[in-house]
Design a protein around this motif. Structure first.
Motif, PDB file in Angstrom:
ATOM      1  N   PRO A  69       0.813  -1.225   0.000  1.00 54.06           N
ATOM      2  CA  PRO A  69       0.000   0.000   0.000  1.00 54.06           C
ATOM      3  C   PRO A  69       0.843   1.271   0.000  1.00 54.06           C
ATOM      4  O   PRO A  69       0.429   2.298  -0.563  1.00 54.06           O
ATOM      5  CB  PRO A  69      -0.834  -0.122   1.282  1.00 54.06           C
ATOM      6  CG  PRO A  69      -0.813  -1.569   1.634  1.00 54.06           C
ATOM      7  CD  PRO A  69       0.510  -2.079   1.158  1.00 54.06           C
ATOM      8  N   LEU A  70       2.020   1.215   0.616  1.00 52.32           N
ATOM      9  CA  LEU A  70       2.909   2.379   0.611  1.00 52.32           C
ATOM     10  C   LEU A  70       3.443   2.628  -0.802  1.00 52.32           C
ATOM     11  O   LEU A  70       3.605   3.790  -1.219  1.00 52.32           O
ATOM     12  CB  LEU A  70       4.063   2.171   1.591  1.00 52.32           C
ATOM     13  CG  LEU A  70       3.674   1.901   3.040  1.00 52.32           C
ATOM     14  CD1 LEU A  70       4.923   1.687   3.897  1.00 52.32           C
ATOM     15  CD2 LEU A  70       2.831   3.046   3.594  1.00 52.32           C
TER      16      LEU A  70
ATOM     17  N   TYR B 183       3.411   6.441  -5.455  1.00 54.43           N
ATOM     18  CA  TYR B 183       3.140   6.912  -6.820  1.00 54.43           C
ATOM     19  C   TYR B 183       2.100   8.033  -6.801  1.00 54.43           C
ATOM     20  O   TYR B 183       2.296   9.091  -7.428  1.00 54.43           O
ATOM     21  CB  TYR B 183       2.648   5.764  -7.701  1.00 54.43           C
ATOM     22  CG  TYR B 183       1.990   6.274  -8.971  1.00 54.43           C
ATOM     23  CD1 TYR B 183       2.760   6.881  -9.968  1.00 54.43           C
ATOM     24  CD2 TYR B 183       0.614   6.220  -9.136  1.00 54.43           C
ATOM     25  CE1 TYR B 183       2.163   7.404 -11.111  1.00 54.43           C
ATOM     26  CE2 TYR B 183       0.016   6.726 -10.280  1.00 54.43           C
ATOM     27  CZ  TYR B 183       0.784   7.327 -11.260  1.00 54.43           C
ATOM     28  OH  TYR B 183       0.191   7.845 -12.381  1.00 54.43           O
ATOM     29  N   GLU B 184       0.995   7.822  -6.099  1.00 52.07           N
ATOM     30  CA  GLU B 184      -0.083   8.809  -6.107  1.00 52.07           C
ATOM     31  C   GLU B 184       0.385  10.156  -5.566  1.00 52.07           C
ATOM     32  O   GLU B 184      -0.023  11.210  -6.062  1.00 52.07           O
ATOM     33  CB  GLU B 184      -1.276   8.300  -5.284  1.00 52.07           C
ATOM     34  CG  GLU B 184      -2.003   7.113  -5.901  1.00 52.07           C
ATOM     35  CD  GLU B 184      -2.692   7.469  -7.214  1.00 52.07           C
ATOM     36  OE1 GLU B 184      -3.014   8.652  -7.422  1.00 52.07           O
ATOM     37  OE2 GLU B 184      -2.896   6.553  -8.037  1.00 52.07           O
ATOM     38  N   GLN B 185       1.241  10.132  -4.564  1.00 50.31           N
ATOM     39  CA  GLN B 185       1.661  11.374  -3.916  1.00 50.31           C
ATOM     40  C   GLN B 185       2.828  12.061  -4.629  1.00 50.31           C
ATOM     41  O   GLN B 185       3.190  13.183  -4.266  1.00 50.31           O
ATOM     42  CB  GLN B 185       2.001  11.107  -2.451  1.00 50.31           C
ATOM     43  CG  GLN B 185       0.779  10.691  -1.642  1.00 50.31           C
ATOM     44  CD  GLN B 185       1.089  10.422  -0.184  1.00 50.31           C
ATOM     45  OE1 GLN B 185       2.196  10.667   0.286  1.00 50.31           O
ATOM     46  NE2 GLN B 185       0.106   9.914   0.548  1.00 50.31           N
TER      47      GLN B 185
ATOM     48  N   ASP C 183       2.268  14.145  -9.527  1.00 51.36           N
ATOM     49  CA  ASP C 183       2.238  15.531 -10.001  1.00 51.36           C
ATOM     50  C   ASP C 183       3.648  16.107 -10.104  1.00 51.36           C
ATOM     51  O   ASP C 183       3.956  16.872 -11.032  1.00 51.36           O
ATOM     52  CB  ASP C 183       1.385  16.396  -9.072  1.00 51.36           C
ATOM     53  CG  ASP C 183      -0.095  16.055  -9.146  1.00 51.36           C
ATOM     54  OD1 ASP C 183      -0.506  15.451 -10.166  1.00 51.36           O
ATOM     55  OD2 ASP C 183      -0.832  16.365  -8.198  1.00 51.36           O
ATOM     56  N   ILE C 184       4.502  15.753  -9.156  1.00 53.01           N
ATOM     57  CA  ILE C 184       5.904  16.187  -9.222  1.00 53.01           C
ATOM     58  C   ILE C 184       6.568  15.581 -10.473  1.00 53.01           C
ATOM     59  O   ILE C 184       7.304  16.263 -11.191  1.00 53.01           O
ATOM     60  CB  ILE C 184       6.656  15.759  -7.948  1.00 53.01           C
ATOM     61  CG1 ILE C 184       6.070  16.458  -6.727  1.00 53.01           C
ATOM     62  CG2 ILE C 184       8.146  16.076  -8.075  1.00 53.01           C
ATOM     63  CD1 ILE C 184       6.637  15.961  -5.406  1.00 53.01           C
ATOM     64  N   ALA C 185       6.291  14.287 -10.709  1.00 52.80           N
ATOM     65  CA  ALA C 185       6.884  13.618 -11.880  1.00 52.80           C
ATOM     66  C   ALA C 185       6.449  14.309 -13.163  1.00 52.80           C
ATOM     67  O   ALA C 185       7.254  14.489 -14.099  1.00 52.80           O
ATOM     68  CB  ALA C 185       6.460  12.154 -11.901  1.00 52.80           C
TER      69      ALA C 185
END
Length: 496
Positions: free
Chosen positions: A478-479, A484-486, A489-491
């Motif tokens: 889950p981490l 990825y989700e967190q 946007d930076i990527a």
């Protein structure tokens, strides 16, 4: 006793195999090549050198084996990486390098343009697939937008397999399974080319004739015979994409069967009772009429082990480099000491379809060494694979049997982590030569001398990987998803 010849062009290697009617391997030949990355997000092969010259090389090697003569070869089948995009002139000569499958993300602007113009639901209903970096149609439109002089010269647009079939037979032919990746130019319901969704991508004359994979496309020409050493007149099948042949090689034949290919990328094919409609997965008619396949694939998998070796294990030499790295990783408990790894080095294909996704090691501290990093890398690929398995679960297509194949099945940590996370046992067959072996079987089917059930006799299951309890690994998953989700946007901002 007649032989069938199977040749497969992979991302980094071409492999040829001669097989007798009982499935016994008579001879194997290999030759390496490279994937060209001229700029970030692009991935190419050289058709003349990496496809045709490799085919000639491995075929000549096989014909040089004791007791092997061209007149013993009853049929030829080829497969290759796909789907690729290659414009050729009227004689079949390449006009540029072949643009590779979903690891090449150059046409994302065209993906967005076509999706907006046609509509997501229409594309999914008619073509069976959302438009992604895997789709060939947007890459042809990219060619028209960015290389108009080459587009104007293009008599045909081929993929890797159809290029080889043409070079061998003079015929422009493509199988239905491969053609389904030409969205939005292939209608999965009609099982034929369509041009009403986007008439500015290609004309009917630019696309090859459609056939099923065990249909005979043509025969070896005199010119091809002179180059390869094969007998002129030898029948050649329509061929297919390498992953499909690899699935055949290990016995994928019934709804509920799933092939998990551990290669340069993870590629998954599941056979289903009915067509699966979901934009996170890919769909295609299977190699035989009336059957359905649901596919998924990561962008980079085995490629990452090569990257890691080249960057962090340069002092290791010899053929046992990966064994040495695996031994270091085996000294680290599951969970890699709290390290997380995102395997998105070329963006990601299924199920997130994010060309801007980035690779990352997260959680580094001063206690971590090379073994931790390598274990985290393998477990990160397994987590990406489990994300795909969860997607199959969500659409009601959880497999009843998983067949593992590819070079990665020799990596116990990678294989075990995949089973532990997914809860799925994996079966491994006696022969793991891969797509070239499947090609040889398809060639035998094309001759009418084998049925699909015969592959179980050719290549029986030899061992089984059972899922085990790995609490540190399952807690990390889950981490991995949240990481990825967190950071996505930076990527994206980094990409821009």
């Amino acid at each position: 006793m007649t032989l069938t010849l199977g040749v497969d062009i992979g991302t980094y290697e071409t492999k040829g195999v001669l097989v007798d009617p009982e499935g016994t391997v008579v001879a194997v030949a290999r030759t390496p090549h490279e994937m060209i990355v001229p700029r970030p997000g692009w991935a190419e092969h050289r058709p003349e050198e990496d496809w045709w010259r490799d085919f000639v090389t491995v075929t000549r090697k096989l014909l040089a084996e004791p007791g092997v003569t061209a007149d013993r070869i009853a049929a030829v089948a080829v497969s290759a990486i796909g789907p690729c995009m290659l414009p050729v002139d009227a004689d079949g000569a390449p006009l540029m390098n072949g643009v590779l499958y979903g690891v090449d993300t150059r046409a994302m602007a065209e993906v967005a343009e076509l999706t907006d113009r046609i509509g997501e639901e229409t594309i999914l209903e008619r073509c069976g697939n959302a438009l992604t970096s895997q789709s060939v149609g947007p890459k042809i439109l990219w060619l028209r937008h960015n290389r108009p002089e080459l587009y104007a010269k293009a008599a045909k647009v081929l993929t890797s397999t159809s290029f080889l079939v043409h070079r061998l037979t003079g015929e422009f032919v493509i199988d239905h399974y491969t053609a389904a990746n030409f969205s939005p130019l292939y209608d999965v319901g009609e099982q034929g080319w369509c041009f009403d969704l986007a008439d500015d991508i290609a004309t009917r004359e630019m696309l090859p004739r459609l056939a099923w994979s065990t249909e005979i496309a043509g025969a070896i020409t005199e010119t091809a015979a002179e180059a390869t050493g094969l007998r002129a007149g030898t029948p050649v099948t329509a061929g297919t994409i390498d992953a499909a042949s690899e699935a055949i090689s290990v016995g994928l034949r019934d709804p509920g069967d799933m092939m998990m290919m551990y290669g340069s990328t993870i590629f998954i094919i599941g056979l289903t009772e009915n067509r699966v409609r979901d934009p996170r997965l890919w769909y295609a008619p299977w190699l035989f009429p009336g059957q359905h396949a649901s596919m998924a694939g990561l962008a980079t998998s085995g490629t990452l082990t090569h990257w890691f070796r080249d960057q962090f294990a340069r002092e290791l030499t010899g053929e046992g480099v990966f064994g040495q790295l695996a031994a270091e990783a085996a000294e680290v408990p599951a969970g890699a000491g709290g390290l997380l790894f995102l395997p998105y080095f070329s963006g990601e294909r299924t199920p997130i379809h994010d060309p801007h996704a980035k690779g990352a090691f997260f959680g580094l501290n001063l206690t971590h060494g090379r073994g931790h990093l390598y274990r985290a890398l393998l477990e990160g690929i397994a987590m990406g694979t489990n994300h795909v398995v969860e997607t199959y679960d969500a659409v009601g297509a959880r497999p009843s049997r998983v067949l593992a194949v590819g070079g990665g099945v020799q990596n116990a940590i990678w294989l075990q982590a995949t089973s532990d996370l997914s809860g799925l046992p994996q079966e491994i067959c006696r022969t793991t030569l891969g797509a070239s072996y499947g090609d040889a079987f398809l060639a035998r089917m094309a001759l009418g001398e084998a049925e699909i059930d015969d592959i179980a006799r050719w290549n029986p299951v030899e061992r089984r990987i059972e899922a085990q309890d790995a609490p540190d690994l399952t807690r990390a998953y889950p981490l991995f998803r949240r990481l990825y989700e967190q950071t996505k946007d930076i990527a994206r901002e980094v990409s821009e």
